[in-house]
Motif scaffolding. Structure first.
Motif, PDB file in Angstrom:
ATOM      1  N   ALA A  55       0.879  -1.157  -0.069  1.00 60.29           N
ATOM      2  CA  ALA A  55       0.054   0.043   0.069  1.00 60.29           C
ATOM      3  C   ALA A  55       0.903   1.426   0.042  1.00 60.29           C
ATOM      4  CB  ALA A  55      -1.163   0.111   1.151  1.00 60.29           C
ATOM      5  N   SER A  56       2.144   1.215   0.353  1.00 58.05           N
ATOM      6  CA  SER A  56       2.922   2.499   0.526  1.00 58.05           C
ATOM      7  C   SER A  56       4.386   1.983   0.045  1.00 58.05           C
ATOM      8  CB  SER A  56       2.912   3.118   1.853  1.00 58.05           C
ATOM      9  OG  SER A  56       3.531   2.302   2.749  1.00 58.05           O
ATOM     10  N   ASP A  57       5.336   2.934  -0.261  1.00 54.60           N
ATOM     11  CA  ASP A  57       6.645   2.522  -0.479  1.00 54.60           C
ATOM     12  C   ASP A  57       7.275   2.182   0.848  1.00 54.60           C
ATOM     13  OD1 ASP A  57       6.520   5.142   0.077  1.00 54.60           O
ATOM     14  OD2 ASP A  57       8.049   5.806  -1.028  1.00 54.60           O
ATOM     15  N   THR A  58       6.952   2.746   1.981  1.00 55.99           N
ATOM     16  CA  THR A  58       7.389   2.525   3.096  1.00 55.99           C
ATOM     17  C   THR A  58       7.173   1.334   3.583  1.00 55.99           C
ATOM     18  OG1 THR A  58       7.096   4.850   3.942  1.00 55.99           O
ATOM     19  CG2 THR A  58       7.449   3.256   5.750  1.00 55.99           C
ATOM     20  N   ALA A  59       5.976   0.602   3.507  1.00 57.09           N
ATOM     21  CA  ALA A  59       5.521  -0.664   3.707  1.00 57.09           C
ATOM     22  C   ALA A  59       6.505  -1.708   2.890  1.00 57.09           C
ATOM     23  CB  ALA A  59       4.138  -0.984   3.454  1.00 57.09           C
ATOM     24  N   ALA A  60       6.688  -1.320   1.529  1.00 57.16           N
ATOM     25  CA  ALA A  60       7.723  -2.276   0.506  1.00 57.16           C
ATOM     26  C   ALA A  60       9.008  -2.106   1.092  1.00 57.16           C
ATOM     27  CB  ALA A  60       7.490  -1.652  -0.715  1.00 57.16           C
ATOM     28  N   MET A  61       9.652  -1.133   1.596  1.00 54.34           N
ATOM     29  CA  MET A  61      10.743  -1.233   2.066  1.00 54.34           C
ATOM     30  C   MET A  61      10.950  -2.233   3.452  1.00 54.34           C
ATOM     31  SD  MET A  61      13.986  -0.698   1.894  1.00 54.34           S
ATOM     32  CE  MET A  61      14.370   0.258   0.518  1.00 54.34           C
ATOM     33  N   ALA A  62       9.976  -1.923   4.057  1.00 54.61           N
ATOM     34  CA  ALA A  62       9.990  -2.458   5.554  1.00 54.61           C
ATOM     35  C   ALA A  62      10.003  -3.998   5.408  1.00 54.61           C
ATOM     36  CB  ALA A  62       8.613  -2.075   6.465  1.00 54.61           C
ATOM     37  N   ALA A  63       9.090  -4.407   4.347  1.00 51.74           N
ATOM     38  CA  ALA A  63       8.952  -5.963   3.857  1.00 51.74           C
ATOM     39  C   ALA A  63      10.328  -6.514   3.552  1.00 51.74           C
ATOM     40  CB  ALA A  63       7.851  -6.193   3.036  1.00 51.74           C
ATOM     41  N   PHE A  64      10.971  -5.519   2.543  1.00 54.57           N
ATOM     42  CA  PHE A  64      12.269  -5.950   2.136  1.00 54.57           C
ATOM     43  C   PHE A  64      13.344  -6.185   3.283  1.00 54.57           C
ATOM     44  CE2 PHE A  64      16.564  -4.736   1.296  1.00 54.57           C
ATOM     45  CZ  PHE A  64      16.849  -5.614   0.176  1.00 54.57           C
ATOM     46  N   GLN A  65      13.301  -5.206   4.194  1.00 58.35           N
ATOM     47  CA  GLN A  65      14.411  -4.975   5.225  1.00 58.35           C
ATOM     48  C   GLN A  65      14.107  -6.301   6.146  1.00 58.35           C
ATOM     49  OE1 GLN A  65      13.442  -1.352   6.726  1.00 58.35           O
ATOM     50  NE2 GLN A  65      15.451  -0.476   5.880  1.00 58.35           N
ATOM     51  N   ILE A  66      13.036  -6.748   6.415  1.00 58.48           N
ATOM     52  CA  ILE A  66      12.587  -7.833   7.314  1.00 58.48           C
ATOM     53  C   ILE A  66      13.151  -9.175   6.584  1.00 58.48           C
ATOM     54  CG2 ILE A  66      10.685  -9.382   8.174  1.00 58.48           C
ATOM     55  CD1 ILE A  66       9.334  -6.852   8.833  1.00 58.48           C
TER      56      ILE A  66
END
Length: 86
Positions: A55-66
């Motif tokens: 839903a957001s680019d922030t959520a995308a980066m957080a998922a990648f980092q995890i």
């Protein structure tokens, strides 16, 4: 005349290095779509577009980092000739 679809790149897109492995993380969306997409590419050009959208680019980066921290960068890329699915 048809409208051309444009790509909006996230400012969160970046190069990431963990334990000597480097990848480019590209986060983007098409201007006519609300969801953000992740594409991860290694130095040799091998890429993986994640199946999951965000839903957001922030959520995308957080998922990648995890995934990168818990499973390593290799989990974010193609493995054994098959795409890693996220």
């Amino acid at each position: 005349m048809e409208k051309q679809t444009r790509i909006e790149m996230s400012d969160l897109s970046r190069r990431v290095t963990i334990e000597g492995m480097m990848v480019d993380v590209q986060i983007f969306r098409f201007d006519d779509e609300p969801d953000w997409v992740i594409v991860v590419a290694n130095e040799s050009g091998r890429t993986n577009r994640w199946d999951e959208v965000f839903a957001s680019d922030t959520a995308a980066m957080a998922a990648f980092q995890i995934v990168a921290q818990e499973e390593g960068l290799a989990a974010c890329l193609c493995q054994g000739g098959e795409l890693a699915v996220h």
